[in-house]
Design a protein around this motif. Structure first.
Motif, short mmCIF file in Angstrom:
data_model
loop_
_atom_site.label_atom_id
_atom_site.label_comp_id
_atom_site.label_asym_id
_atom_site.label_seq_id
_atom_site.Cartn_x
_atom_site.Cartn_y
_atom_site.Cartn_z
N PRO A 114 0.67 -1.22 -0.27
CA PRO A 114 0.03 0.26 -0.03
C PRO A 114 0.70 1.55 -0.10
O PRO A 114 0.69 1.65 0.60
N VAL A 115 0.62 1.65 -1.08
CA VAL A 115 1.89 3.13 -1.51
C VAL A 115 0.65 4.24 -1.45
O VAL A 115 1.67 5.28 -0.59
N ILE A 116 -0.41 3.99 -1.88
CA ILE A 116 -1.00 4.77 -1.14
C ILE A 116 -2.28 4.53 -1.22
O ILE A 116 -2.24 2.86 -1.07
N PRO A 117 -3.86 5.11 -0.73
CA PRO A 117 -4.28 4.54 -0.17
C PRO A 117 -5.34 3.63 -1.34
O PRO A 117 -5.11 4.92 -2.51
N SER A 118 -6.70 2.29 -1.31
CA SER A 118 -6.71 2.17 -2.20
C SER A 118 -7.84 2.97 -3.00
O SER A 118 -7.84 3.06 -4.41
N PHE A 119 -7.89 3.79 -2.10
CA PHE A 119 -9.61 4.22 -3.56
C PHE A 119 -8.28 5.71 -4.54
O PHE A 119 -8.79 6.00 -5.34
N GLY A 120 -7.09 6.28 -3.59
CA GLY A 120 -6.36 6.74 -4.15
C GLY A 120 -6.20 6.28 -5.67
O GLY A 120 -5.74 6.52 -6.66
N ILE A 121 -5.58 4.64 -5.59
CA ILE A 121 -5.21 4.13 -6.84
C ILE A 121 -6.71 4.24 -7.97
O ILE A 121 -5.87 4.45 -8.76
N ASN A 122 -7.41 4.21 -7.57
CA ASN A 122 -8.75 3.86 -8.15
C ASN A 122 -8.54 5.42 -8.81
O ASN A 122 -9.08 4.80 -10.45
N LEU A 123 -9.01 6.16 -7.92
CA LEU A 123 -8.95 8.02 -9.01
C LEU A 123 -7.05 7.81 -9.61
O LEU A 123 -8.16 8.66 -11.02
N GLY A 124 -6.50 7.49 -8.73
CA GLY A 124 -5.32 8.11 -10.08
C GLY A 124 -5.42 7.35 -11.19
O GLY A 124 -4.78 8.00 -12.38
N ALA A 125 -5.54 6.33 -11.23
CA ALA A 125 -5.52 5.38 -12.70
C ALA A 125 -6.88 5.49 -13.77
O ALA A 125 -6.78 6.00 -14.47
N ALA A 126 -7.97 6.27 -12.51
CA ALA A 126 -8.67 6.66 -13.87
C ALA A 126 -8.81 7.75 -14.31
O ALA A 126 -8.89 8.07 -15.75
N VAL A 127 -7.47 8.81 -14.42
CA VAL A 127 -6.79 9.94 -15.01
C VAL A 127 -5.55 9.81 -15.54
O VAL A 127 -5.83 10.91 -16.65
N MET A 128 -4.76 9.08 -15.53
CA MET A 128 -3.21 8.28 -15.96
C MET A 128 -3.98 8.01 -16.98
O MET A 128 -5.03 7.44 -17.19
N LYS A 129 -2.86 7.63 -18.19
CA LYS A 129 -3.35 6.26 -18.65
C LYS A 129 -3.10 5.22 -18.97
O LYS A 129 -3.04 4.33 -19.72
N VAL A 130 -3.94 4.79 -17.80
CA VAL A 130 -3.87 3.08 -17.59
C VAL A 130 -5.02 2.72 -18.34
O VAL A 130 -6.01 3.74 -17.92
N LYS A 131 -4.28 0.91 -18.58
CA LYS A 131 -5.79 1.41 -19.86
C LYS A 131 -6.36 0.09 -18.74
O LYS A 131 -6.10 -0.17 -17.66
N PRO A 132 -7.68 -0.08 -19.44
CA PRO A 132 -9.00 -0.53 -18.23
C PRO A 132 -8.74 -2.06 -17.72
O PRO A 132 -8.67 -1.88 -16.75
N ARG A 133 -8.51 -2.46 -19.16
CA ARG A 133 -7.48 -4.37 -19.24
C ARG A 133 -6.90 -3.75 -17.80
O ARG A 133 -6.46 -4.96 -17.29
N ASP A 134 -5.52 -3.54 -18.30
CA ASP A 134 -4.49 -3.42 -17.34
C ASP A 134 -5.15 -3.11 -15.23
O ASP A 134 -4.42 -3.61 -14.56
N PHE A 135 -6.16 -1.97 -15.87
CA PHE A 135 -6.52 -1.54 -14.23
C PHE A 135 -7.18 -3.15 -13.29
O PHE A 135 -7.60 -3.07 -12.72
N VAL A 136 -7.98 -3.54 -14.44
CA VAL A 136 -8.81 -4.57 -13.88
C VAL A 136 -8.46 -5.92 -13.67
O VAL A 136 -8.37 -6.13 -12.90
N ILE A 137 -7.04 -6.23 -14.49
CA ILE A 137 -6.30 -7.50 -14.09
C ILE A 137 -5.94 -7.18 -12.33
O ILE A 137 -5.45 -7.87 -12.27
N GLY A 138 -4.94 -6.15 -12.09
CA GLY A 138 -3.72 -5.76 -11.69
C GLY A 138 -4.96 -5.75 -10.43
O GLY A 138 -4.26 -5.79 -9.58
N THR A 139 -5.69 -4.97 -10.31
CA THR A 139 -6.29 -4.80 -9.88
C THR A 139 -7.05 -6.55 -9.31
O THR A 139 -7.17 -7.29 -7.19
#
Length: 195
Positions: A114-139
């Protein structure tokens, strides 16, 4: 006090029968979207209701569902608001390119450590260039170990006589992961402030 709250919550939910079981699962989604109480409290209530293994499964499935809802909602409807919320994390912008190339790895690793809170990961990934597939599988990959650990802690707190050794081992591992996460957070924050 935390023990009493978890026990009271689990008893209240259990008294509602199947409606309480559904409510316990939905509490995980709500906690993921609006983290006003520590996840371990909600996880603890669910393992008391469902048992350790089914409780872990409920916590895992519904925490992932909450993360997906937060990610897609922020990505499609709240980008400006999210960017304002994450402005205090200077290092996030410099990571945008890395996340585009290696999003799956970074999302999975940040869920385990846990580098930043899970909530921050969700929001940060949403506004950066994280591909939806990478977010889902990584999560899906990254949330399993931490949610299992928090479910074990929540379970074993109420069965201390039987699982004292396992509880102390789980707490030790949990704190080691927090220390590692804090180290990387400080490192990235310093690097971000120099750039």
């Amino acid at each position: 006090m935390a023990n009493w709250n978890v026990h009271q919550l689990s008893e209240a939910l259990r008294s509602l029968g199947w409606i309480g079981h559904v409510a316990g699962a939905l509490l995980v989604v709500l906690q993921t979207l609006f983290p006003v109480v520590p996840f371990v409290l909600v996880a603890g209530a669910n393992v008391l209701i469902f048992g350790l293994w089914r409780g872990f499964l409920v916590n895992y499935v519904f925490a992932c569902l909450g993360a997906f809802i937060a990610y897609y909602t922020a990505r499609n409807y709240g980008r400006a608001w999210v960017q304002a919320k994450l402005a205090k994390y200077d290092f996030i912008e410099q990571w945008s390119g890395r996340l585009e190339r290696h999003g799956l790895w970074y999302i999975a690793a940040s869920r385990i450590i846990p580098v930043i809170p899970s909530f921050g990961i969700n929001l940060g990934a949403a506004v950066m260039k994280v591909k939806p597939r990478d977010f889902v599988i990584g999560t899906l990959i990254g949330k399993a170990p931490m949610i299992f650990l928090e479910s074990v802690i929540g379970h074993d707190l109420f069965h201390l006589g039987r699982y004292k050794g396992r509880l102390f081992a789980a707490l030790a591992l949990f704190f080691v992961l927090l220390i590692i996460g804090n180290y990387y957070k400080n490192k990235w924050t310093k690097n971000g402030s120099k750039s």
